[in-house]
Design a protein around this motif. Structure first.
Motif, PDB file in Angstrom:
ATOM      1  N   ASP A  43       0.841  -1.192   0.000  1.00 33.35           N
ATOM      2  CA  ASP A  43       0.000   0.000   0.000  1.00 33.35           C
ATOM      3  C   ASP A  43       0.875   1.241   0.000  1.00 33.35           C
ATOM      4  OD1 ASP A  43      -2.357  -1.501   0.113  1.00 33.35           O
ATOM      5  OD2 ASP A  43      -2.331  -1.565   2.308  1.00 33.35           O
ATOM      6  N   PRO A  44       0.317   2.379  -0.373  1.00 33.84           N
ATOM      7  CA  PRO A  44       1.088   3.622  -0.341  1.00 33.84           C
ATOM      8  C   PRO A  44       1.539   3.937   1.085  1.00 33.84           C
ATOM      9  CG  PRO A  44      -1.117   3.991  -1.257  1.00 33.84           C
ATOM     10  CD  PRO A  44      -1.036   2.562  -0.838  1.00 33.84           C
ATOM     11  N   ASP A  46       1.984   5.228   4.734  1.00 32.20           N
ATOM     12  CA  ASP A  46       0.986   5.565   5.740  1.00 32.20           C
ATOM     13  C   ASP A  46       1.662   6.473   6.763  1.00 32.20           C
ATOM     14  OD1 ASP A  46      -0.836   5.535   7.894  1.00 32.20           O
ATOM     15  OD2 ASP A  46      -1.531   3.531   7.336  1.00 32.20           O
TER      16      ASP A  46
END
Length: 146
Positions: A43-44, A46
């Protein structure tokens, strides 16, 4: 189970299994290493922060985690099932003064939480350390399975 590892500048700063804050981040990483199969997503970044962040290299976690996994797998056959109920022996004959602080902590977790899985989750020590203590408490007749 769903494991999440959060990276910042290439280092692990937090990890969780099933979004539970009950298991400390390093222990969560080690637990994920025990999984024999699965898939992963990236995921990108955080930007969240967590109360109990760590700063570990992936190499550190892998090296220590694999060492602990080898030892844990060796001991696992002697450990009762994760769902097994544990309880203090009654009457409790061996003196409590013979236990270390860590052993007393695990004994109290057995009394408070009652299953192998819950004791492993609640213990601040690694699963390997906690397993060694549980086995000692069983062998020394401080606790029993029910």
């Amino acid at each position: 189970d769903v494991g999440k590892i959060f990276l910042r500048k290439g280092n692990i700063f937090y990890a969780t299994v099933n979004d539970s804050e009950e298991v400390p981040p390093v222990k969560a990483c080690y637990r994920m290493l025990t999984w024999e199969n699965g898939s992963f997503d990236l995921d990108p970044p955080d930007e969240r922060t967590f109360a109990d962040e760590v700063d570990l290299t992936v190499a550190e976690v892998l090296m220590e985690g694999m060492r602990q996994l080898d030892e844990f797998n060796r001991l696992k056959q002697s450990l009762p099932a994760m769902t097994a109920r544990l309880a203090l022996k009654q009457p409790l004959i061996p003196p409590l003064r013979d236990l270390s602080h860590d052993e007393i902590d695990v004994l109290q977790m057995v009394h408070n939480y009652g299953t192998v899985a819950q004791v492993l989750n609640k213990s601040m020590a690694t699963d390997l350390q906690t397993t060694n203590i549980l086995l000692k408490l069983l062998k020394s007749n401080y606790i029993e399975t029910r």
